[in-house]
Design an enzyme around this catalytic site. Structure first.
Site, PDB file in Angstrom:
ATOM      1  N   SER A 186      16.922  31.584  17.265  1.00 13.93           N
ATOM      2  CA  SER A 186      16.977  32.232  18.582  1.00 13.93           C
ATOM      3  C   SER A 186      16.948  31.269  19.749  1.00 13.93           C
ATOM      4  O   SER A 186      16.455  30.141  19.648  1.00 13.93           O
ATOM      5  CB  SER A 186      15.811  33.211  18.712  1.00 13.93           C
ATOM      6  OG  SER A 186      16.092  34.347  17.939  1.00 13.93           O
ATOM      7  N   TRP A 237      10.088  43.506  11.160  1.00 11.61           N
ATOM      8  CA  TRP A 237      10.186  42.737   9.918  1.00 11.61           C
ATOM      9  C   TRP A 237       9.453  43.445   8.782  1.00 11.61           C
ATOM     10  O   TRP A 237       9.692  43.167   7.610  1.00 11.61           O
ATOM     11  CB  TRP A 237       9.598  41.333  10.104  1.00 11.61           C
ATOM     12  CG  TRP A 237      10.464  40.431  10.940  1.00 11.61           C
ATOM     13  CD1 TRP A 237      10.170  39.940  12.174  1.00 11.61           C
ATOM     14  CD2 TRP A 237      11.763  39.910  10.593  1.00 11.61           C
ATOM     15  NE1 TRP A 237      11.216  39.156  12.620  1.00 11.61           N
ATOM     16  CE2 TRP A 237      12.189  39.118  11.676  1.00 11.61           C
ATOM     17  CE3 TRP A 237      12.601  40.041   9.492  1.00 11.61           C
ATOM     18  CZ2 TRP A 237      13.427  38.449  11.682  1.00 11.61           C
ATOM     19  CZ3 TRP A 237      13.826  39.380   9.501  1.00 11.61           C
ATOM     20  CH2 TRP A 237      14.218  38.601  10.583  1.00 11.61           C
ATOM     21  N   ASP A 293      16.981  39.255  16.309  1.00 13.69           N
ATOM     22  CA  ASP A 293      16.659  39.052  17.733  1.00 13.69           C
ATOM     23  C   ASP A 293      17.836  39.025  18.717  1.00 13.69           C
ATOM     24  O   ASP A 293      18.845  38.354  18.450  1.00 13.69           O
ATOM     25  CB  ASP A 293      15.988  37.694  17.947  1.00 13.69           C
ATOM     26  CG  ASP A 293      14.900  37.388  16.983  1.00 13.69           C
ATOM     27  OD1 ASP A 293      14.566  38.244  16.175  1.00 13.69           O
ATOM     28  OD2 ASP A 293      14.381  36.264  17.032  1.00 13.69           O
TER      29      ASP A 293
HETATM   30  C1  FRU Z   1      11.961  36.252  15.314  1.00 11.32           C
HETATM   31  C2  FRU Z   1      12.506  35.044  14.576  1.00 11.32           C
HETATM   32  C3  FRU Z   1      12.605  33.862  15.511  1.00 11.32           C
HETATM   33  C4  FRU Z   1      13.655  33.021  14.855  1.00 11.32           C
HETATM   34  C5  FRU Z   1      14.586  34.067  14.295  1.00 11.32           C
HETATM   35  C6  FRU Z   1      15.255  33.697  13.019  1.00 11.32           C
HETATM   36  O1  FRU Z   1      12.356  37.466  14.784  1.00 11.32           O
HETATM   37  O2  FRU Z   1      11.683  34.758  13.472  1.00 11.32           O
HETATM   38  O3  FRU Z   1      11.394  33.180  15.736  1.00 11.32           O
HETATM   39  O4  FRU Z   1      14.266  32.173  15.769  1.00 11.32           O
HETATM   40  O5  FRU Z   1      13.821  35.232  14.107  1.00 11.32           O
HETATM   41  O6  FRU Z   1      16.235  34.617  12.684  1.00 11.32           O
END
Ligand code: FRU
Length: 496
Positions: free
Chosen positions: A102, A307, A42
């Site tokens: 994030s 993902w 992210d």
């Molecule tokens: C989204 C996420 C967020 C989290 C981060 C962890 O892609 O799952 O919710 O903060 O990635 O890397």
């Protein structure tokens, strides 16, 4: 400001420096931000600080797969050329030892303030799993950041009843009048995503105000990475729901990113949802975040990956890139996205064809390349299918195919050289529009940057993004149709 004393941060910075020096610059995209070394997900802390654009990101410099999350860091003065800065944060405190997840950033009285999620993830001696997510703060000078000694700033007791302490993350901060506000993703008692709104006058004490919106099972489970901003005369809640089911061509299975378009009353904290739509209709897009520039533009950047895809390449030691930052505007009830206008300064070697009629497979002189801005406007529709094969040669091809009967556009990376991937194809609605001269036009703008394609249709009414690892020698572009097509084509190289 001095660097924080942290052996973990030191180590990450060393590994990063070494890694960057070993990666050939020409293995990277030219005008998209790619991970300095190792894994990136992210975008975080996308903000203006001392008149420059800063971008942080979820980062694991130690390997090409996701691991304990650090915050990587870079800056730019035009969204196109990015300068890598040293890793900003490592998971080196008790409350974030499981990862610095994030979050976002804001400039406050000369300081750069970061709000992020601290994760605790450990097994206790009695075998129980201690897992929770809290919101934390760090402050810095654009290079070095110090975590606030009173962390966390928002924890369990500040979550409304039924809200999960395990799924509580991704704070996005902004200022309105005297107060700071933030939204964070959370799960309610039914395990559905919800977005929590908080307010603070000093960034240290936060008051819970309202649940802005939630899924009732129809828009996935946990809602990640919220952003909340005005656009035109509306308010947009942008979220990335996990575990959604496909709905027509609008949403796909798995993690999606959506715009929730609505009205907001900032005196009662009531947000009324009017409609919900996908942010991007391609294969690789997630967790977008926005900032507002000094000249008032709302700019969004997303992680150009999913993902759920399994894109493997063993050519280089970086993994993950961002989309090109995009300007958002509201027009006739839709959110239009266009590549930041700063890109235009880097367009060179214009090649143009006007009113070009083709049938069958056709290549056009000078129209090729992997780092290009290609505009194709279709004006006569004497066909059922029209496609643009790009990043192609005898062995490989990426495919963008328009079906005029069904009015839909498909992006397809089946032929891009993948040896493992579940998701190769996605369709979206693509209707020609009526131009000022009363002609029907379907307008496609294709931005290629070595390993990615972003397709903006009809001036950004919809966008599809996808990455691919096709060898660089495959740089052909071939137009193909089962009938006759008349089109205008303009191609530029992007030279940075
Ligand atoms: C989204 C996420 C967020 C989290 C981060 C962890 O892609 O799952 O919710 O903060 O990635 O890397």
């Amino acid at each position: 400001m001095a660097q924080m004393e942290s052996s973990q941060l030191d180590m990450a910075r060393k590994i990063e420096k070494k890694g960057i020096s070993e990666i050939p610059a020409d293995s990277r995209p030219v005008y998209h931000l790619s991970s300095p070394v190792g894994w990136m997900n992210d975008p975080n802390g996308f903000s203006v600080y001392q008149k420059e654009y800063h971008l942080f990101f979820q980062y694991h410099p130690f390997s090409k797969i996701w691991g304990p999350m650090h915050w990587g860091h870079c800056k730019s003065s035009d969204f196109i050329r990015w300068e890598y800065l040293p890793v900003a944060m490592a998971p080196d405190e008790k409350y974030d030892a499981g990862g610095c997840y994030s979050g976002s950033a804001i400039e406050v009285e000369g300081e750069h303030v970061l709000l992020y999620t601290g994760v605790t993830d450990r097994y206790l001696e009695d075998g129980t799993h201690d897992y929770c997510q809290v919101q934390c703060m760090a402050k810095g000078d654009g290079l070095n950041y110090r975590k606030y000694e009173g962390n966390p700033v928002i924890a369990g007791k500040n979550i409304p009843e039924g809200g999960s302490t395990e799924n509580f993350r991704d704070p996005k901060i902004w200022k309105e009048g005297e107060f700071y506000y933030l939204v964070a993703g959370n799960c309610n008692a039914e395990k559905n995503g919800q977005i929590l709104l908080y307010r603070s006058s000093n960034l240290e004490q936060w008051e819970f105000l309202a649940v802005l919106d939630q899924s009732r099972g129809e828009y996935g489970k946990m809602w990640e990475c919220p952003d909340f901003f005005p656009l035109g005369n509306r308010q947009i809640l942008m979220v990335s729901p996990q575990d959604m089911r496909a709905v027509g061509y609008e949403f796909h299975n798995g993690n999606n990113s959506v715009f929730i378009y609505g009205d907001y009353d900032n005196s009662t904290y009531r947000f009324v949802r009017e409609k919900i739509m996908s942010v991007d209709y391609g294969l690789d897009f997630y967790a977008p975040q926005t900032l507002q520039t000094e000249d008032g533009r709302r700019i969004m950047i997303g992680w150009m990956q999913s993902w759920d895809a399994k894109l493997e390449d063993d050519c280089c030691n970086w993994s993950g890139m961002m989309t090109l930052p995009r300007e958002l505007i509201l027009r006739e009830g839709r959110i239009y996205q266009s590549p930041v206008r700063e890109l235009e300064r880097y367009r060179k070697n214009k090649i143009e064809y006007t009113g070009k009629r083709i049938s069958g497979r056709t290549a056009l002189d000078g129209v090729r390349g992997r780092v290009i801005d290609l505009q194709v406007d279709i004006m006569e529709f004497g066909f059922h299918h029209f496609s643009i094969c790009f990043a192609c040669n005898e062995e490989y091809e990426m495919l963008l195919q328009y079906n005029h009967l069904r009015k839909c556009l498909t992006i397809d990376r089946t032929g891009s050289g993948l040896v493992r991937d579940v998701v190769c194809r996605r369709k979206m609605v693509a209707e020609p529009f009526v131009s000022e001269t009363q002609e029907e036009v379907l307008s496609l703008r294709l931005l290629l940057d070595k390993y990615s394609a972003e397709v903006f249709i009809n001036g950004g009414e919809r966008v599809m993004s996808a990455v691919f690892h096709t060898p660089m020698e495959a740089e052909g572009i071939v137009f193909d149709t089962d009938g006759v097509v008349c089109m205008d084509v303009v191609k530029y190289d992007i030279c940075v």
